[in-house]
Structure formats: structure tokens, C-alpha cells
Design a protein around this motif. Structure first.
Motif, PDB file in Angstrom:
ATOM      1  N   ASN A  43      -6.896  -3.110   0.279  1.00 36.97           N
ATOM      2  CA  ASN A  43      -7.009  -4.561   0.445  1.00 36.97           C
ATOM      3  C   ASN A  43      -7.050  -5.207  -0.937  1.00 36.97           C
ATOM      4  O   ASN A  43      -7.893  -4.864  -1.775  1.00 36.97           O
ATOM      5  CB  ASN A  43      -8.272  -4.931   1.219  1.00 36.97           C
ATOM      6  CG  ASN A  43      -8.276  -6.392   1.622  1.00 36.97           C
ATOM      7  OD1 ASN A  43      -7.687  -6.773   2.633  1.00 36.97           O
ATOM      8  ND2 ASN A  43      -8.939  -7.234   0.823  1.00 36.97           N
ATOM      9  N   MET A  75      -6.352   3.097   3.167  1.00 35.83           N
ATOM     10  CA  MET A  75      -6.463   1.649   3.357  1.00 35.83           C
ATOM     11  C   MET A  75      -6.521   0.979   1.998  1.00 35.83           C
ATOM     12  O   MET A  75      -7.141   1.494   1.065  1.00 35.83           O
ATOM     13  CB  MET A  75      -7.722   1.311   4.165  1.00 35.83           C
ATOM     14  CG  MET A  75      -7.910  -0.188   4.450  1.00 35.83           C
ATOM     15  SD  MET A  75      -8.644  -1.133   3.068  1.00 35.83           S
ATOM     16  CE  MET A  75     -10.292  -0.464   3.006  1.00 35.83           C
ATOM     17  N   ARG A 133      -1.787   5.730   8.347  1.00 38.84           N
ATOM     18  CA  ARG A 133      -2.505   6.848   8.987  1.00 38.84           C
ATOM     19  C   ARG A 133      -1.502   7.915   9.381  1.00 38.84           C
ATOM     20  O   ARG A 133      -0.487   7.619  10.033  1.00 38.84           O
ATOM     21  CB  ARG A 133      -3.284   6.366  10.211  1.00 38.84           C
ATOM     22  CG  ARG A 133      -4.098   7.471  10.919  1.00 38.84           C
ATOM     23  CD  ARG A 133      -4.858   6.887  12.090  1.00 38.84           C
ATOM     24  NE  ARG A 133      -5.569   7.905  12.864  1.00 38.84           N
ATOM     25  CZ  ARG A 133      -6.808   8.312  12.624  1.00 38.84           C
ATOM     26  NH1 ARG A 133      -7.482   7.783  11.595  1.00 38.84           N
ATOM     27  NH2 ARG A 133      -7.396   9.227  13.383  1.00 38.84           N
ATOM     28  N   PHE A 150      -3.634  -6.878   3.106  1.00 43.29           N
ATOM     29  CA  PHE A 150      -4.252  -5.672   3.667  1.00 43.29           C
ATOM     30  C   PHE A 150      -3.152  -4.722   4.136  1.00 43.29           C
ATOM     31  O   PHE A 150      -2.155  -5.154   4.724  1.00 43.29           O
ATOM     32  CB  PHE A 150      -5.161  -6.031   4.844  1.00 43.29           C
ATOM     33  CG  PHE A 150      -5.639  -4.831   5.633  1.00 43.29           C
ATOM     34  CD1 PHE A 150      -6.768  -4.139   5.233  1.00 43.29           C
ATOM     35  CD2 PHE A 150      -4.945  -4.394   6.756  1.00 43.29           C
ATOM     36  CE1 PHE A 150      -7.206  -3.033   5.951  1.00 43.29           C
ATOM     37  CE2 PHE A 150      -5.365  -3.292   7.475  1.00 43.29           C
ATOM     38  CZ  PHE A 150      -6.503  -2.603   7.069  1.00 43.29           C
ATOM     39  N   SER A 185       0.273  -3.732   8.081  1.00 39.85           N
ATOM     40  CA  SER A 185       0.075  -4.588   6.905  1.00 39.85           C
ATOM     41  C   SER A 185       0.084  -6.045   7.319  1.00 39.85           C
ATOM     42  O   SER A 185       0.768  -6.433   8.268  1.00 39.85           O
ATOM     43  CB  SER A 185       1.168  -4.347   5.861  1.00 39.85           C
ATOM     44  OG  SER A 185       2.437  -4.725   6.349  1.00 39.85           O
ATOM     45  N   GLU A 201      -9.812   0.315  -2.228  1.00 42.69           N
ATOM     46  CA  GLU A 201      -9.038   1.363  -1.573  1.00 42.69           C
ATOM     47  C   GLU A 201      -9.988   2.336  -0.897  1.00 42.69           C
ATOM     48  O   GLU A 201     -11.085   2.606  -1.411  1.00 42.69           O
ATOM     49  CB  GLU A 201      -8.178   2.116  -2.587  1.00 42.69           C
ATOM     50  CG  GLU A 201      -7.134   1.260  -3.282  1.00 42.69           C
ATOM     51  CD  GLU A 201      -6.454   1.998  -4.431  1.00 42.69           C
ATOM     52  OE1 GLU A 201      -5.243   2.222  -4.350  1.00 42.69           O
ATOM     53  OE2 GLU A 201      -7.156   2.355  -5.398  1.00 42.69           O
ATOM     54  N   SER A 227      -2.612  -0.399   5.678  1.00 41.26           N
ATOM     55  CA  SER A 227      -3.151   0.926   5.974  1.00 41.26           C
ATOM     56  C   SER A 227      -2.039   1.841   6.448  1.00 41.26           C
ATOM     57  O   SER A 227      -1.057   1.396   7.052  1.00 41.26           O
ATOM     58  CB  SER A 227      -4.264   0.858   7.027  1.00 41.26           C
ATOM     59  OG  SER A 227      -3.737   0.523   8.295  1.00 41.26           O
ATOM     60  N   GLN A 236      -5.804   9.182   6.138  1.00 37.81           N
ATOM     61  CA  GLN A 236      -5.388   7.785   6.166  1.00 37.81           C
ATOM     62  C   GLN A 236      -5.814   7.099   4.875  1.00 37.81           C
ATOM     63  O   GLN A 236      -6.780   7.497   4.223  1.00 37.81           O
ATOM     64  CB  GLN A 236      -5.946   7.048   7.367  1.00 37.81           C
ATOM     65  CG  GLN A 236      -7.448   6.857   7.383  1.00 37.81           C
ATOM     66  CD  GLN A 236      -7.897   6.077   8.614  1.00 37.81           C
ATOM     67  OE1 GLN A 236      -7.323   6.202   9.685  1.00 37.81           O
ATOM     68  NE2 GLN A 236      -8.933   5.273   8.457  1.00 37.81           N
ATOM     69  N   HIS A 255       0.832  -1.202   0.000  1.00 35.95           N
ATOM     70  CA  HIS A 255       0.000   0.000   0.000  1.00 35.95           C
ATOM     71  C   HIS A 255       0.866   1.251   0.000  1.00 35.95           C
ATOM     72  O   HIS A 255       2.001   1.246   0.479  1.00 35.95           O
ATOM     73  CB  HIS A 255      -0.935   0.009   1.208  1.00 35.95           C
ATOM     74  CG  HIS A 255      -0.200   0.027   2.518  1.00 35.95           C
ATOM     75  ND1 HIS A 255       0.300  -1.122   3.114  1.00 35.95           N
ATOM     76  CD2 HIS A 255       0.124   1.043   3.355  1.00 35.95           C
ATOM     77  CE1 HIS A 255       0.891  -0.814   4.244  1.00 35.95           C
ATOM     78  NE2 HIS A 255       0.816   0.501   4.419  1.00 35.95           N
TER      79      HIS A 255
END
Length: 885
Positions: A448, A446, A417, A413, A393, A476, A415, A444, A187
Motif C-alpha cells: 500500500n 500486499m 496471492r 493498494f 489492485s 509491504e 496484493s 502472498q 505491486h
């Protein structure tokens, strides 16, 4: 007491005797064809005792006891572990391939393809080796000095970019390089670079959230790969491979500091101390055996104090009392695991958590200006922009064999922030009731991804056909959350000031509204809050055919559908031909794309300025806002690229050479425009109707072409069967041209604001015109040394004297151009390996080199230097201690 001392001495003597026992093992390491392998790592497991094979593949290593395990490891080959058992001679044959079933080299989906056999350039960077001798701590800076085509600079006074370093490959945008971990998409950061930094208007991946102590090696694919991996892979792909070793406890400790005073030719204040920017880093890694599987864990901690290189107030107007690298504290926990679940299947999982607190100084506020309240800060103040960044992650899946097909089902996954705080500041509109610490909100991201991938090798078709295909679904989500009210609100406080007549005498007083929000970084308002998502689905087909042992061709095609902008299809074809066993030619042609990031689509912020006592709202408008629609700004679409490359590889035992040329044409690059004000003769009335004083926005506006050459030359030699010398010369030569800048019909002839000359030069300065690394590694017995020289090419930027000229060099006045001439830095380290411990002393930037100095009134950073070349922190002296048990 004497008895106790004698006992301690005997224990130490016993340890030393065992540590330096004279058991010795010698032999030769070859591949399956009998060819000697040069540079194979041969080490005693659980110790720092190790050597590398010489130009004839020979080795000789002393080991501790008959029960010692000797490991033979070489990138692209299956490692072997052999029990010493008092042997004195042992020849080893390493087989090509990878230890973990289903693992693959980036750029190829064939499981037994090595990096040296691919049709496109792939660099393999041994992270453990370079961290042992390097004076750089984080991944961005390690790659900056290890890979010439990779560039990353620490920023100062650039808001969020002070906290997450923007990085580029081949001089393209931070978001035009795809990052993978263990072959799975990583990500991006939630940060979008806005003010004062390279890559402005771009998002990128926070490589520094991954600790070096968790990484086995890094693969850098220097070629367009969107047809293989999807969005972002325009410049190339960086694949980070995590450690998977077992039954070893390894770790390192590093401390160091920068020389605080630049050389005498630079005009800065004399520092209070000789050193600053002190660094402490400690990491530990342990792998546990789970039958035929493993679980590997890493803990890492890093703390760095700030540096400060303020301008001399006797020579310059001072905009920043504090100018330098930010202070930070970083904690990481990572794991990598795999467990067989049947004879033909394994379950795997990896991931990590990173916490970072960063403290960076913003521009200074003087005592008598309207942005200060003297009762709170009698002498003015230097706001701190602080951040808490959390990165998480986890990736899990199953690899198995199904009817002869290798199958990999995975979910990943991640993310990121980014939460802003402002300290040592105030909201001037609150007068003396203002707090000094603010929660400024943040954002933030995210992501997946769920994928299923299949590959199969048809070994009987010519010399082997590898067929791969797969599906991927990704969702997303991007959010902006508001800060506390004092961080953004205008409370109506006034600033009273004297007025003067033509002779300079006070003739009265006047007043104006004071600026609102936390000084240094105004908080996000409730009106900025968003929560937006999108999905995309992709499908690919990939084939590699060895027509003969000498001739390889490969091709890929990928279709993707995005819920926000539609469909895109991209393809790639590549080939490699071995003219002789030691000489090959290779080339590729591909199309690629990069989807607009959710941050580029939806980022928005509002801040208030005051002109003649009147509050004016200035905004960065989201792409779907009423303002962008009114101004005719079209909906963002994908960037498209065409990548052509060609090169040669030469390998002759101790000597290797690769040269690769490339051309990357990108259409519809997304940029952040300049500010359009409400007095503009075309769109000013529209802004006035919307009660907006000035607006900026993201738009597809620029076409560029980047051409260049990468060259890497290595040589390994052994003298007297014990002196090992490795030489490496690597260079990147890069040039970007801006082919076209285009606006919409309503803003025709506004190119100088839409994407002005300053922004054009910033874009072209994403990398130096050249970067050349020359490295010497030497070892004899337990002693090792490393020396490196890095030349950073010339960089040109337009300063604040810009008068709005178009991009024609002859029209740029000499007073508008800040030129940073080519500079060279030198690194040196010396070390010694004991049985379980290694010690390294070193200096990075030995000669305390800095970029050329410029007037801080004209630089983007407000200091004597922009964030270019080797940066502005100077010499760094360090001590490293490594251990292995």
C-alpha cells in the motif's frame, strides 16, 4: 418464405450500402508550427474504419454519414473529435500535451513534455495496434516481440515460474525494472523464482495479470530512474496506461493453436494430434461518459491448453513424459475512471482483479522407484503442479491546482496471492493410503502506497522550468501459509528393494524410508509460516529546465528510509541538445538502488531427502534464521547501481533514428547460493549441530557490469495517396560481465558453491547477446498486412556436466557448454476492416523454428531445450476478430 428471404436480403443490402457509403473527407494534419505530422491515426468513431496520415501529413477517409465523428489521435498530442457534417475537406492542427490534466510521460514530470522531447529514451507501444496483428496473447509475449530490450520466456519444470513468466529489461533481473500503472507504482508478484528458471532468486511483476484489452499504450523508459521513482528502477521503468475512451464498445476474439510436431531434425516423440496448445481469448471494453469525466471498463477471458514436446525414449533417458507450456485459464476485470469535482480538481480511480488457474507438469516418476506406490500408479506418474493466483489492485486520488501548483494526492493498494496445489501425485511415505491431490500452501504479498506530488511550470524562467517534488509512504506485507499435512509430512513408510551380488544375482533384500510430501512440489510446513511487514518513506525533488529551445537539462534527487535496512540517497542528471531541428544528442548519469524484497528476506522452505535410509532435511533458509547467523551470512542490504547512457535522435519527416548506448554497474546483487551440505569441510559441523543436511540462502554476493546499445529506425511512406508502408528496424546488443563474487570470511574460497559457474552463466543469459526486430506494416484501403522477422542472438549455458570450473571461458570444457546458436523467427498476418468488424489471419513463427537441441539429461528443464530465445512451442496459427461500435 420468399417474402421473409426478400426482407432479409433487403436488410443486408441496406446495411452494406450504409457500411460502404461514399462520403469522403480529406485534408492535412500539422502541429502548431505547421509541420506535417506523419502517422496520425484518423478513424471514424465507433467503427474499425481508419487510416494514418502519410509522409506529408495528408489523409483521406470515407465515412458512413454526416453524423459520423472523425477522431484524430497521435501519441504526445491532444486528440480531436470532429463531426463530419458532410465536409469534404478539413485541415487539423494538433497541440502538444495530453488529454488528461496531470498525466505525464514516464521519465518526465512536466505535463506538456512529449516522448520525443525527453532527455532519455522512451518507447511508446500502441497496444491496440500490435494486438490486432500479433500472434501473441499476453503482455509479456507481446513485449518480447515488440521491444528488443525486453525479454521473457515461458518456463517448463521450474515450479512457480511455469505459472508467472519472469521478464527482464536490458538483461538485468526481473526485479530490477519498476512497473507503473497510470504512473502509479504497481505491486510485485509474491512469487520468488527458485528452481530451473531465469532470474532465480528474484521477484518480479506479473504483467500478464493486466489484460491487453484494457491497455491504451505502454511507455518503456530505458534508463535508470531510481532518483525519480524509487526502488527497482535500475534497468528502467514500464508504465502501463489504461484506456480512457468513452462512448465506444470495443472488443476482440482470438483463437489459435500450435503445430504439435517440431521439424524432423529434432528428436521428440511423434504427437498424437497435429495441433496442441489451443488458445481462446475474448475481451470487451466500454467507456461511459460522466459529464466531463469518464468510466472505462474491461472484461477479459483467456484459456490456453498445454503443449507437449517429450524427448524420444529410443535416443534419450527420459526425465519428463510431459514437457511444454502449462495450461491456464485467466479472467480479468479492470476499470479506469476520472470525474471533475470542481473547476480545478478531478477525482480518479483505477484498478482491477485477475484470477488465474494454471496446470503445469513436473518431472516424471517411474513405476519402480521409491517415489511411487505401484498400487496407485502401476505405470508411474506425472505430477501436476497447479496454482490459483489472485491479483487485486485499486488506486484512487485527487488531482487539483493549488496556488499555481499541480497537486496529486494518491493511495494505491495491491496484493498478489499464489496458492499451490499438487494433483496426480502421492506422498510415498503414506504407502497406498496416500491421497492423490494436495493443498501445498503458498504465499502472498500486499503493498500500500500513499503519495502526494506537486509540480509547477515556470514558463517565464528562460524557456521554462518545471519543478516537481513529492512524498511517498509505503507499507509491504509478505506471508507464507502452510499446506495440508499430507503435502509435507513423513509418515514412515518403507521402500523394500532387492540387493545383488557382483554377478548380478539377487542375494537378499533391504529397505529405506520413502520420500515424504507431495511428489512434484512438497507443501509448505507450519515451520515455514511467516507474516512479516516493513515500511519505507521517500522524498524527491525533480527539475527540468529548458535553457533554450534547443538545450534541456534535468536533475532529480531522492531520499528513502526503509525500516529494515536504513537509508539511501540517489541522484540523476540528464540533458538533451538539439543540434538541428532534426538532430539531437542526449545523455544521463544516475545512481540507483533496489531494496531487498520481503520474499528474499523471509522466504524459507524445508523439504526432506533420504540418503542411505536416513532422512535429511534440506532447507532454503531465511535471511534472519539461526542457520544464516551461524554461517556468518550478513543481513541483506540494498543493491546499488550506476547508470551512464548517451545517444542521438534523428527525425526527418518520414524517417527517424535513435541510438542509445548504456553502461549499468550493479554492486551487491542479491543471489540464491548453491547448496552447502553437512559434509562440507568448513561449515559441515555447523549444519550437523543444527540437524540440517543441506542449506541454501539469499545473500549480497555479486557485482556485474552490463553494457549495450539500443537502436531504433523507422520509415513511413505513402504511394499513390492510398498505399501506406511503415518499416521498423530495432535492435538491442547486450553484454554482461561478472566483476566480482565475494563470500564472507567463514566461506572464503567457496565461491564455486556460493555462486558457481552454472549460476553465473544463468545470470549472464538473462537476455540473448542480441535481439533484432524488423517489421513491415502495409495498408491500402481496408486491407492491412504485417510481417515481422526477429533474430535471437546466441545463448550459452553450463549443463550438468559442470565440474566446478571458475568462470574462465578457456577452462570450460566443450562437454559442459550448451550453446544455442542465433535463430530467426518470422511472423505474418493479413487482415481486412469492415465497417464495425476487422478480421485478421496470421502465423507466428512461420517456419516452426526451435532453439538448438540438447540432451535432456543435461538441460535445466529436463527436455530437449532450455527456456531460451523463441521457446519450444513452435508455429502458432491464429484468427482474430475485432469489433468497435
Amino acid at each position: 418464405m420468399i417474402t421473409k428471404f426478400r426482407f432479409t436480403f433487403l436488410c443486408l443490402l441496406s446495411f452494406c450500402v450504409s457500411a460502404f457509403a461514399q462520403n469522403k473527407l480529406s485534408g492535412k494534419v500539422s502541429d502548431e508550427s505547421g509541420e506535417a505530422l506523419i502517422g496520425v491515426s484518423v478513424f471514424e468513431k465507433g467503427t474499425t474504419n481508419g487510416i494514418a496520415t502519410d509522409a506529408n501529413g495528408k489523409y483521406s477517409i470515407k465515412y458512413g454519414s454526416p453524423s459520423s465523428i472523425i477522431v484524430f489521435s497521435y501519441v504526445g498530442y491532444i486528440p480531436q473529435e470532429i463531426k463530419a457534417e458532410s465536409k469534404s475537406e478539413l485541415n487539423i492542427t494538433l497541440k502538444q500535451g495530453l488529454e488528461l490534466k496531470g498525466a505525464e510521460i514516464v521519465g518526465s514530470r512536466r505535463l506538456n513534455r512529449t516522448a520525443t522531447e525527453t532527455a532519455v529514451p522512451v518507447d511508446i507501444i500502441d497496444v491496440a495496434r500490435i494486438t490486432n496483428v500479433a500472434g501473441q496473447v499476453d503482455i509479456n509475449q507481446l513485449l518480447q516481440y515488440a521491444a528488443p530490450s525486453f525479454n521473457s520466456n515461458k518456463q517448463s519444470g521450474a515450479d512457480g515460474a511455469d505459472h508467472i513468466d519472469p521478464a527482464t529489461l536490458r538483461g538485468l533481473g526481473p526485479d530490477q525494472t519498476l512497473v507503473l500503472i497510470n504512473g502509479k507504482r504497481r505491486h510485485q508478484s509474491s512469487l520468488i523464482n527458485i528452481f530451473g528458471s531465469r532470474g532465480r532468486g528474484n521477484t518480479g511483476t506479473d504483467l500478464n495479470s493486466i489484460p491487453a484489452s484494457a491497455i491504451d499504450h505502454i511507455e518503456i523508459l530505458r534508463d535508470g530512474a531510481s532518483a525519480q521513482y524509487g526502488s527497482d528502477a535500475i534497468a528502467g521503468v514500464i508504465n502501463i496506461v489504461l484506456k480512457s475512451n468513452v462512448n465506444e464498445f470495443t472488443g476482440d476474439f482470438m483463437t489459435g493453436a500450435h503445430t504439435a510436431e517440431p521439424p524432423s531434425e529434432f528428436h521428440t516423440l511423434k504427437p498424437a494430434n497435429d495441433y496442441d496448445g489451443e488458445v481462446v481469448q475474448a475481451g470487451a471494453n466500454y467507456g461511459a461518459s460522466l459529464g466531463d469525466g469518464y468510466a472505462n471498463f474491461t472484461l477479459d477471458y483467456q484459456k490456453q491448453k498445454r503443449t507437449n514436446r517429450p524427448s524420444d525414449p529410443a535416443l534419450f533417458d527420459i526425465y519428463r513424459n510431459q514437457f511444454g507450456d502449462a495450461a491456464s485459464e485467466n479472467f480479468s476485470l479492470y476499470f479506469n475512471s476520472s470525474v471533475p469535482v470542481s473547476e480545478k480538481a478531478e477525482a480518479y480511480a483505477f484498478g482491477g482483479y485477475n484470477y488465474r488457474f494454471t496446470d503445469a507438469f513436473a518431472w516424471s516418476r517411474s513405476a519402480d522407484e521409491d517415489r511411487n506406490i505401484p498400487s496407485i500408479y502401476p505405470n508411474g506418474f506425472d505430477p501436476h503442479i497447479q496454482s490459483v493466483i489472485t491479483d487485486k489492485s485499486i488506486s484512487a486520488g485527487v488531482k487539483s491546482e493549488l496556488n499555481g501548483w499541480n497537486m496529486d494526492v494518491n493511495n494505491t493498494f495491491g496484493s498478489n496471492r499464489f496458492h499451490f496445489y499438487v494433483d496426480g501425485s502421492l506422498n510415498a511415505s503414506m504407502l497406498d493410503k496416500s491421497p492423490t491431490h494436495f493443498d501445498a500452501g503458498g504465499f502472498q504479498l500486499m503493498q500500500n502506497s500513499t503519495s502526494v506530488n506537486f509540480s509547477k511550470l515556470y514558463g517565464s524562467l528562460l524557456k521554462g522550468l518545471n519543478l516537481a517534488m513529492g512524498l511517498e509512504h509505503r507499507i509491504e506485507n509478505y506471508q507464507i501459509f502452510a499446506g495440508d499435512e499430507p503435502s509435507y509430512k513423513n509418515y514412515g513408510g518403507y521402500y523394500v528393494f532387492n540387493t545383488y551380488d557382483s554377478l548380478g544375482n539377487v542375494n537378499g533384500q533391504d529397505s529405506t524410508l520413502r520420500p515424504a510430501g507431495s511428489q512434484g512440489f512438497p507443501g509448505f510446513q507450519p515451520g515455514n509460516v511467516i507474516n512479516e511487514s516493513r515500511t519505507n518513506i521517500g522524498a524527491y525533488l525533480d527539475a527540468e529546465l529548458d535553457i533554450t529551445k534547443a538545450f534541456l537539462v534535468s536533475g532529480a534527487i531522492r531520499f528513502e528510509h526503509y525500516s529494515d535496512f536504513g537509508n539511501t540517497t540517489n541522484g540523476k542528471i540528464a540533458a538533451r541538445y538539439k543540434i538541428a531541428k532534426w538532430l539531437s544528442v542526449r545523455g544521463s548519469y544516475s545512481t540507483g538502488f533496489r531494496a531487498p524484497s520481503l520474499a528474499q528476506l523471509y522466504y524459507n522452505t524445508t523439504f526432506t531427502d533420504f540418503v542411505a535410509g536416513v532422512a535429511i532435511d534440506k532447507i532454503i533458509a531465511s535471511n534472519n534464521s539461526p542457520i544464516t547467523r551461524t554461517l556468518g551470512i550478513p543481513k541483506l542490504k540494498e543493491e546499488n547501481s550506476t547508470n551512464i547512457s548517451g545517444g542521438i535522435t534523428f527525425n526527418a519527416k518520414a524517417f527517424s533514428l535513435t541510438i542509445d548506448a548504456y553502461s549499468i554497474a550493479i554492486k551487491d546483487r542479491i543471489v540464491l547460493t548453491g547448496a552447502f551440505y553437512d559434509d562440507d569441510n568448513v561449515i559441515g559441523p555447523d549444519l550437523q549441530k543444527l540437524n540440517v543436511g543441506a542449506a541454501q540462502f539469499f545473500t549480497n554476493a555479486v557485482n556485474t557490469t552490463t553494457t549495450g546499445v539500443d537502436a531504433i529506425l523507422t520509415y513511413t511512406a505513402t504511394f499513390a495517396n492510398k498505399h501506406i508502408l511503415k518499416l521498423s528496424l530495432a535492435g538491442n546488443f547486450n553484454k554482461m560481465t561478472i566483476d566480482k563474487i565475494y563470500t564472507n570470511a567463514k566461506l572464503k574460497d567457496k565461491e564455486d558453491v556460493y555462486f558457481g559457474i552454472r549460476e553465473q552463466y544463468f545470470l549472464m543469459a538473462s537476455a540473448p547477446k542480441s535481439k533484432i526486430n524488423f517489421t513491415i506494416d502495409y495498408s491500402v484501403g481496408n486491407f492491412f498486412a504485417s510481417a515481422k522477422a526477429v533474430q535471437f542472438g546466441k545463448v550459452e549455458l553450463i549443463n550438468w556436466n559442470d565440474n566446478g570450473d571458475k568462470i574462465v571461458d578457456t577452462q570450460v570444457g566443450s562437454n559442459e557448454l550448451d550453446t544455442y546458436a542465433a535463430k530467426m523467427t518470422y511472423d505474418l498476418s493479413l487482415g481486412y476492416r469492415f465497417r464495425n468488424i476487422s478480421l485478421t489471419l496470421g502465423v507466428a513463427n512461420l517456419t516452426n523454428e526451435y532453439p538448438d537441441e540438447h540432451d535432456p539429461a543435461l538441460t535445466e528443464s529436463g527436455g530437449n531445450w532450455d527456456a531460451v530465445q523463441m521457446g519450444f512451442s513452435g508455429r502458432f496459427s491464429f484468427l482474430r476478430v475485432g469489433f468497435k461500435f
